[in-house]
Design a protein around this motif. Structure first.
Motif, short mmCIF file in Angstrom:
data_model
loop_
_atom_site.label_atom_id
_atom_site.label_comp_id
_atom_site.label_asym_id
_atom_site.label_seq_id
_atom_site.Cartn_x
_atom_site.Cartn_y
_atom_site.Cartn_z
N LEU A 114 0.95 -0.95 -0.02
CA LEU A 114 -0.13 -0.14 0.11
C LEU A 114 1.27 1.44 0.14
O LEU A 114 0.47 1.96 -0.60
CB LEU A 114 -1.09 -0.30 1.30
N LYS A 115 2.05 0.84 1.03
CA LYS A 115 2.48 2.40 0.78
C LYS A 115 3.54 2.66 -0.49
O LYS A 115 3.49 3.51 -1.31
CB LYS A 115 3.62 2.07 1.44
N ARG A 116 3.66 1.55 -1.46
CA ARG A 116 4.42 1.63 -2.62
C ARG A 116 4.31 2.04 -3.56
O ARG A 116 3.99 3.22 -4.63
CB ARG A 116 5.09 0.14 -3.63
N ILE A 117 2.59 1.69 -3.67
CA ILE A 117 1.00 2.59 -4.38
C ILE A 117 1.60 3.38 -4.05
O ILE A 117 1.01 4.46 -5.08
CB ILE A 117 0.09 1.43 -4.56
N VAL A 118 1.25 4.18 -3.01
CA VAL A 118 0.83 5.58 -2.59
C VAL A 118 1.82 6.53 -2.89
O VAL A 118 1.82 7.51 -3.78
CB VAL A 118 0.76 5.83 -1.35
N ALA A 119 3.00 6.13 -2.75
CA ALA A 119 4.12 6.62 -3.41
C ALA A 119 4.43 6.46 -4.83
O ALA A 119 4.82 7.65 -5.22
CB ALA A 119 5.27 5.82 -2.73
N ASN A 120 4.23 5.92 -5.33
CA ASN A 120 3.86 6.16 -7.26
C ASN A 120 2.97 6.68 -7.49
O ASN A 120 3.20 7.69 -8.78
CB ASN A 120 3.37 4.31 -8.15
N LEU A 121 1.92 6.71 -6.57
CA LEU A 121 0.30 7.26 -6.78
C LEU A 121 1.07 9.24 -7.10
O LEU A 121 1.05 10.31 -7.70
CB LEU A 121 -0.65 7.29 -6.27
N VAL A 122 2.06 9.15 -6.22
CA VAL A 122 2.16 10.84 -6.34
C VAL A 122 3.34 10.88 -7.26
O VAL A 122 3.58 12.29 -7.23
CB VAL A 122 3.33 10.46 -4.70
N GLY A 123 4.41 10.35 -6.97
CA GLY A 123 5.13 10.46 -8.07
C GLY A 123 4.16 10.09 -9.67
O GLY A 123 4.82 11.32 -10.44
N VAL A 124 3.54 10.39 -9.93
CA VAL A 124 2.69 10.64 -11.12
C VAL A 124 2.09 11.53 -10.77
O VAL A 124 2.10 12.51 -11.83
CB VAL A 124 1.46 9.72 -11.57
N ALA A 125 1.55 12.41 -9.68
CA ALA A 125 0.74 13.61 -9.47
C ALA A 125 2.00 14.77 -9.61
O ALA A 125 1.96 15.51 -10.54
CB ALA A 125 0.62 13.65 -7.80
N LEU A 126 2.88 14.19 -9.41
CA LEU A 126 4.37 14.92 -9.45
C LEU A 126 5.41 15.46 -10.69
O LEU A 126 5.67 16.51 -10.77
CB LEU A 126 5.65 14.72 -8.75
#
Lengths: 215, 389
Positions: free
Chosen positions: A190-202
């Motif tokens: 779940l933590k990795r998915i959130v990190a990747n989603l933030v990466g997409v947003a950034l």
């Protein structure tokens, strides 16, 4: 096919962004189904078939988008090069989210079910927040907004900290392995998915990490 | 915190309109129309300037190209120098329109222009020279165009010199469109594009400037206007149709086929008025492995046909039917070349095999690649012109 030259239609980076949003939708679907299998007792075999088909679609879209990005640069030159490189990284991140959803499914395939767990409500809340985050990031890609990027980054950081704290707690807990390990692994994905989603947003504001050496 | 109201907060693609955003599609289309008019004025200026020089000067200047091989080399070299067959063939149309160069002498020059135009994508492919696999694919994709055009000239130039087959076909079409050679052709746009030239000549006359001075000025201006306006036409047309080109290339890569790819090559090249742009788009695609050599090949053949539109356009500004005939001959040459080489697989594969073989050698010995480019496009034509003139 040749007539596509004369037809009106979306093309260029807008078209590519639209397809990435579709890919993100597929990744969200995989995530929802995989977490549904672990948390809510969704039939595992059915979920596995669904996720495999969705993942194949994500991978196929990834290849097609890479090709379309190369075509874009070949036709338009380097005018959009920052955005193109950003999108190249972004596609990879979405593809990774698809893989992480498959990793969550693997937990279910290994027989992990938290449908009756005492912490189900908390995990379900985390799952809902992440699923909502997919939608917010997709909206951001279609309608870039620097303030919204910043808000998502802050909220996602809090989510990551929350999952990291759980992982740390489980690592040092005295609960039996069959209780602690699946939860720690789930929190980790779940933590990795959130990190990747933030990466997409950034990528909306910073397609590539800025290089700004200090004198 | 950064705000959307602060343009610096967002990347250029998101927040800041590009400097030429004011140039809307409609305005750009109008600009292209104006540039096409300017281009036609340039062709007309060249034609008028050469006519003013008189028959003796014309004979002195252009006697060298009466040798077909010299004409071929002039065509190659001139196209390499201006990096555009559209420009060089338009100039040839202007020369034929003025009567300075005969139709027979212009035929090899047109064929040479076809070879010379391939230098651009070959140069583009050299950009990949440091990565062997990439370079092999890029160089093969670029040189397949060279080999096809060289094979086409090797077959069709002797045929034309011995039978006049291509000129007969072009003349037949031209006769039906505008009438017989030798007559004055009432081009629909001739009066429009002659107006600035006539005004210029009138002004020069009023100032007491004699024809021997006005002639070279008109030639110089004509060449300058042709080259400049074509550059801007290409640049603006590329912007106008870039998204359409991108969409079509993506569609072709999804479900390609020889005839479809060829048609796409024709359409894209007509749109951007430059075969070099079409073929140069293919080079990075081939280098990255997105498109195979076999799929890139028919697109380049389509580009050969599409690029002939500019000479046809230039013929609109000319007053002699021979100008239209030579422009049509350019189209006929490329279509006949495809009809002879492409349908039979064994023959069709010859340029592909030659390009692959050269690319394989060039990937390991890069000086061969550089030698090939200089040899085919500069040294051979230069030596040929010097020896044969």
């Amino acid at each position: 096919m040749v007539l596509s030259f004369f037809r009106r239609g979306e093309s260029g980076m807008d078209h590519i962004t639209g397809r990435i949003v579709g890919m993100l939708g597929d990744a969200r679907h995989s995530f929802d189904v995989a977490t549904g299998a672990v948390l809510h007792g969704v039939a595992v075999e059915q979920a596995a078939d669904d996720i495999r088909a969705t993942d194949a679609r994500i991978n196929r879209t990834e290849h097609e988008l890479r090709r379309e990005l190369i075509v874009h640069v070949s036709v338009h030159g380097t005018a959009d090069i920052g955005q193109v490189l950003g999108h190249t990284l972004l596609i990879k991140k979405v593809e990774r989210i698809g893989d992480q959803a498959k990793n969550i499914l693997d937990l279910a395939l290994e027989g992990v079910s938290l449908a009756d767990a005492p912490d189900l409500d908390e995990l379900t809340e985390a799952q809902r927040s992440i699923s909502a985050l997919f939608g917010e990031v997709a909206a951001l890609l279609l309608d870039p907004d620097a303030d919204e990027v910043e808000r998502i980054r802050r909220e996602a950081r809090a989510m990551e900290d929350h999952h990291a704290a759980h992982i740390l707690e489980l690592v040092h807990s005295e609960q039996p392995g069959y209780v602690a390990v699946p939860r720690a692994v789930l929190h980790r994905y779940l933590k990795r998915i959130v990190a990747n989603l933030v990466g997409v947003a950034l990528t909306v504001t910073d397609p590539l990490p800025p290089v700004d050496p200090r004198p | 915190m950064r705000s959307v109201s602060d343009p610096s907060a967002l990347p250029a693609s998101v927040a800041t309109p590009s400097p030429d955003r004011w140039l809307t599609t409609r305005r750009r289309a109008l600009l292209v129309a104006l540039l096409i008019y300017t281009f036609l004025v340039g062709v007309s200026s060249l034609e008028t300037g050469i006519k003013i020089l008189g028959a003796d000067t014309q004979e002195r200047l252009f006697s060298a190209v009466s040798n077909p091989l010299a004409g071929l080399f002039v065509g190659i070299l001139a196209t390499v120098l201006v990096q555009s067959s559209s420009a060089s063939t338009s100039i040839i149309v202007g020369l034929v329109a003025s009567g300075a160069v005969s139709l027979e002498a212009a035929v090899p020059m047109i064929m040479g222009a076809n070879i010379g135009t391939t230098v651009t994508n070959t140069l583009v492919s050299l950009g990949h020279v440091r990565r062997s696999n990439e370079f092999t694919r890029a160089f093969a994709a670029a040189t397949v165009h060279d080999f096809f055009n060289v094979f086409a000239v090797a077959i069709l130039l002797p045929l034309e010199l011995t039978t006049g087959a291509l000129s007969r076909i072009a003349t037949w079409i031209s006769d039906r469109l505008v009438g017989s050679a030798g007559a004055e052709w009432e081009s629909p746009v001739k009066a429009l594009v002659s107006w600035p030239i006539d005004r210029f000549r009138g002004l020069a006359g009023d100032l007491g400037v004699s024809d021997p001075v006005v002639g070279p000025i008109l030639i110089g201006l004509g060449l300058l206007v042709i080259l400049t306006s074509l550059t801007f036409i290409t640049k603006n047309m590329r912007r106008l149709v870039a998204n359409r080109v991108e969409r079509s290339v993506n569609a072709m890569l999804g479900r390609g086929g020889g005839l479809v790819a060829m048609t796409l090559g024709v359409i894209v090249t007509i749109s951007v008025q430059s075969s070099s742009i079409t073929t140069a788009i293919l080079v990075p695609l081939a280098a990255s492995g997105v498109i195979t050599l076999r799929n890139a090949y028919p697109v380049t053949l389509g580009a050969n046909v599409g690029t002939t539109i500019t000479a046809l356009l230039a013929a609109l500004a000319a007053s002699r039917p021979e100008a239209l005939t030579i422009a049509l001959l350019h189209t006929v040459f490329n279509v006949v070349a495809i009809m002879l080489i492409y349908p039979i697989r064994a023959v069709r594969d010859l340029p592909i095999r030659a390009a692959e073989a050269l690319a394989t050698v060039a990937a390991t010995r890069t000086h061969w690649a550089v030698g090939y480019v200089f040899g085919l496009f500069i040294i051979v034509p230069l030596v040929g012109i010097v020896v044969l003139r």
